[in-house]
Design a protein around this motif. Structure first.
Motif, short mmCIF file in Angstrom:
data_model
loop_
_atom_site.label_atom_id
_atom_site.label_comp_id
_atom_site.label_asym_id
_atom_site.label_seq_id
_atom_site.Cartn_x
_atom_site.Cartn_y
_atom_site.Cartn_z
N ARG A 102 46.84 27.53 71.58
CA ARG A 102 46.59 28.82 70.91
C ARG A 102 45.11 28.99 70.62
O ARG A 102 44.55 30.07 70.84
CB ARG A 102 47.41 28.89 69.62
CG ARG A 102 47.11 30.14 68.77
CD ARG A 102 47.88 30.14 67.47
NE ARG A 102 47.61 28.97 66.66
CZ ARG A 102 46.50 28.79 65.92
NH1 ARG A 102 45.53 29.70 65.95
NH2 ARG A 102 46.34 27.70 65.20
N ARG A 103 44.47 27.96 70.12
CA ARG A 103 43.04 28.04 69.81
C ARG A 103 42.21 28.23 71.08
O ARG A 103 41.25 29.03 71.10
CB ARG A 103 42.60 26.77 69.07
CG ARG A 103 43.25 26.63 67.69
CD ARG A 103 42.79 25.38 66.96
NE ARG A 103 43.47 25.31 65.67
CZ ARG A 103 44.46 24.46 65.37
NH1 ARG A 103 44.84 23.56 66.27
NH2 ARG A 103 45.04 24.49 64.19
N ALA A 130 53.07 29.73 72.56
CA ALA A 130 51.91 29.94 71.69
C ALA A 130 50.82 30.78 72.35
O ALA A 130 49.85 31.14 71.68
CB ALA A 130 51.33 28.59 71.27
N ASP A 154 49.40 24.39 69.13
CA ASP A 154 48.31 24.91 68.30
C ASP A 154 46.97 24.80 69.03
O ASP A 154 46.11 25.70 68.93
CB ASP A 154 48.26 24.14 66.98
CG ASP A 154 49.46 24.45 66.09
OD1 ASP A 154 50.12 25.47 66.31
OD2 ASP A 154 49.72 23.64 65.17
N THR A 156 42.13 20.55 66.94
CA THR A 156 43.11 20.48 65.85
C THR A 156 42.75 21.39 64.68
O THR A 156 43.43 21.37 63.66
CB THR A 156 43.25 19.03 65.36
OG1 THR A 156 41.94 18.51 65.08
CG2 THR A 156 43.92 18.16 66.42
N ASP A 157 41.68 22.15 64.85
CA ASP A 157 41.23 23.01 63.75
C ASP A 157 40.56 24.24 64.37
O ASP A 157 39.93 24.15 65.43
CB ASP A 157 40.24 22.25 62.86
CG ASP A 157 39.86 23.03 61.62
OD1 ASP A 157 38.97 23.90 61.74
OD2 ASP A 157 40.43 22.77 60.55
N ASP A 158 40.66 25.38 63.68
CA ASP A 158 40.06 26.61 64.21
C ASP A 158 38.54 26.51 64.34
O ASP A 158 37.92 27.36 65.01
CB ASP A 158 40.42 27.79 63.31
CG ASP A 158 41.87 28.24 63.48
OD1 ASP A 158 42.57 27.66 64.35
OD2 ASP A 158 42.30 29.14 62.75
N GLN A 171 53.94 20.32 68.45
CA GLN A 171 53.33 21.49 67.80
C GLN A 171 51.81 21.45 67.93
O GLN A 171 51.16 22.50 68.07
CB GLN A 171 53.73 21.55 66.32
CG GLN A 171 53.27 22.80 65.59
CD GLN A 171 53.83 24.07 66.20
OE1 GLN A 171 55.03 24.15 66.49
NE2 GLN A 171 52.97 25.07 66.42
#
Length: 649
Positions: free
Chosen positions: A156-157, A212, A153, A77-79, A149
């Motif tokens: 995508r990461r 994505a 995401d 959930t985070d880069d 979403q």
């Protein structure tokens, strides 16, 4: 010609080629730190890539803050997650292994939170979860959009990290399955109704992931072919679902069961009592009805089983996760013709899923190096070659002997009887536990390959140690049944589990089995005696039968005991006996409980160490105790202590 032409044929999935059809499926390892990839997890997957596996699917990556179904789940959930995933991708790609990651939301299937408080769970509808006793909150449209979403995401990461694709988890009753299931999804909007409406959420997820990433990014779907629960998805519902989705997918991966009920959850990691490769026929049904590759997972423990599934055209790839936990080098050994050297998984579930359920990093009772790759990944040769004498041919002694010999020591193992294996030889005699004997077979092969000298029918005493003059003696002399003190009057027959399993005693018709360990021994004895025609009562010194067992082993066993009609009394401490009555004491209230008209009492009261030798030779040489002679426990501790002892010399 290879014995395994199908298993070692390549398979192209979008832009990637699998070098073989062996898959390590997504499975939680309890290894992450702060919900991120760490050194331990990288080393774990690197070992399997080096062992030759064609495809690794990483454990679930949470896609939204509400997806934290355990305190140690990986989150995407985070880069901040990207560097860790990149490390795994690079390490596995260097070995020619394709790497995917599961993307995941559990919906109502929330096991625990990070702080001990009950979490708020979200699902398509407020349909309660039976197993975790969760009443979820119905998802709003805004939150559905957030979660969709979140899948995009996360993908995508993962794509940015170099992961080759994702597997959307719709198996085991998790969120996409909850939308698909008409008995769980009770919405009144566009996400419920006919099949297309119930597939809408999953379609939105797949489309968002594709948008994505890029056209070369693999997107698969894992789903339970049948959730094995009255309220779960049926085979037909799952099949119709994936037929409706296949145009947007690169593969479908089938398993069985659901997290929502105790009976359904058994199939998340089916124990040895479940037939090997038991989903092959269902896989064949899905394969015949789909135009895209079909992957299957479900107790495929041996390369021979996988080859047969592939040869029959029932699937295109076989998930063999526990086989790879038990022997990371299984693919390479098999391809090079060394099948007899493969350490076969026995599906005991003790250190893999058993560790996960207790919040510990996974391992394997037969191969404790698993999960500890940072310490034991490479066997280091000893600085000085020593003469090592191992006393006892049970699991602890055999593992110690094998490891010490692998490190270059001259090792002799002496076993007092004519048969190696110790208590494993008894364990395999219990109903539906025959595969446990494989632990002995595998360890014997390890010793043979390492060059251990084995002397059977050789009892070690001080004189023999003086004669052999070893530099180190490893004492692994095991244990014997423990008989606790209790009030005794009359002539009631009292025997122990070992006597029953060895066929040394003839039992009366009415039998009471007392269970102090709350493991699989007493229930196994009870089941065996019922099948032999005895009337059996099981008295457990615990809250329930199998209290100390891995959950899925316990629940499968509980179902069998119920089907057999065995009476079970929990909270029961043995107090005394007379001619035909066994006196028990309730461990919580202290009140007496009487079981009358008993012919035979079978004691399953644990074990006591056999430990006379170590003190007798302590002045002669270095002595190390391992396994049950140190403290009676399980095969897992015995084998791990054997590893440590062999490594430390």
């Amino acid at each position: 010609m290879s014995q395994f032409p199908h298993l070692f044929s390549p398979l192209r999935i979008r832009g990637k080629e699998l070098k073989n059809r062996i898959m390590s499926t997504g499975h939680d390892t309890s290894m992450p730190t702060d919900n991120l990839v760490n050194d331990q997890l990288v080393a774990y997957h690197t070992a399997r890539a080096k062992g030759g596996v064609g495809l690794i699917v990483l454990q679930v990556a949470g896609v939204h803050d509400s997806a934290r179904y355990t305190s140690h789940v990986l989150m995407a959930t985070d880069d901040e997650c990207i560097p860790g995933y990149r490390r795994i991708a690079e390490a596995c790609h260097a070995e020619g292994t394709v790497v995917l990651s599961q993307v995941f939301h559990p919906g109502r299937e929330i096991m625990e939170s990070s702080d001990g408080l009950l979490a708020v769970a979200y699902a398509p509808s407020a349909s309660p979860n039976e197993r975790f006793r969760v009443m979820p909150r119905e998802l709003s449209q805004a939150m559905i959009d957030e979660i969709v979403q979140g899948y995009a995401d996360a993908a995508r990461r993962l794509h940015a990290a170099g992961i080759d694709g994702v597997e959307v988890v719709a198996s085991h009753g998790y969120l996409p399955a909850q939308f698909l299931n008409p008995r769980v999804n009770r919405r009144t909007d566009g996400y419920n109704g006919d099949l297309d409406a119930r597939l809408r959420f999953t379609r939105e997820v797949i489309a968002a992931v594709r948008a994505a990433t890029d056209p070369e990014f693999i997107i698969g779907l894992r789903i339970s072919a049948d959730e094995r629960d009255p309220e779960g998805l049926t085979e037909d519902e799952s099949l119709q679902g994936v037929k409706g989705l296949q145009d947007s997918l690169d593969y479908v991966h089938i398993v069985a069961g659901t997290s929502a009920s105790l009976g359904g959850a058994i199939h998340i990691v089916p124990p040895m009592a479940v037939e090997a490769a038991y989903l092959a026929n269902e896989a064949g049904t899905f394969k015949r009805n789909l135009e895209i590759p079909l992957f299957v997972t479900g107790r495929i423990n041996q390369p021979q089983e996988a080859e047969l599934i592939l040869a029959r055209g029932q699937a295109d790839v076989c998930g063999m996760t526990r086989a790879l936990i038990c022997d990371p080098q299984m693919p390479g050994k098999t391809e090079s013709g060394r099948v007899e050297d493969v350490r076969a998984c026995i599906a005991c579930n003790q250190a893999c899923i058993g560790h996960f359920h207790r919040g510990y990093p996974i391992s394997c009772i037969q191969h404790p190096e698993t999960g500890r790759e940072l310490i034991y990944a490479e066997r280091k040769m000893a600085a000085q070659r020593k003469r090592v004498l191992v006393v006892g041919g049970g699991p602890a002694g055999m593992k110690a002997a094998a490891v010490a010999a692998q490190r270059g020591h001259q090792v002799t193992l002496c076993e007092a009887t004519g048969q190696l294996g110790g208590q494993v030889n008894l364990a395999q005699l219990l109903p539906r536990r025959a595969e446990f004997g494989g632990a002995s077979t595998n360890l014997q092969r390890e010793m043979q390959l390492a060059g251990v000298e084995v002397r059977r029918n050789t009892r070690v005493d001080r004189a023999l140690v003086e004669q052999e003059r070893p530099d180190v003696v490893i004492v692994a002399t095991g244990a014997t049944p423990y008989r606790p003190p209790y009030e005794e009057a009359g002539e009631l027959q009292v025997v122990d589990a070992w006597q029953v399993l060895r066929g040394e005693v003839k039992l009366g018709r009415s039998v009471l089995v007392t269970d102090w360990r709350a493991d699989w021994i007493a229930p196994g004895i009870a089941e065996r005696l019922v099948r032999d025609g005895h009337q059996v009562h099981l008295a457990v010194n615990g809250t329930h039968a199998g209290e100390s067992l891995p959950l899925y082993v316990r629940d499968h066993m509980a179902g069998e005991l119920h089907r057999l009609g065995i009476t079970i009394t929990p909270y029961a401490r043995l107090y005394g006996v007379d001619d035909s009555t066994v006196y028990l004491q309730h461990t919580a209230s202290g009140e007496p409980m009487l079981v009358e008209n008993i012919d035979t009492l079978v004691l399953c009261q644990g074990h006591q160490p056999v430990d006379e030798l170590a003190d007798a030779i302590a002045d002669l040489t270095e002595v190390r105790r391992i396994g049950d002679c140190l403290a009676p426990r399980t095969a897992e501790e015995a084998i791990y202590e054997g590893l440590k002892a062999g490594w430390a010399i």
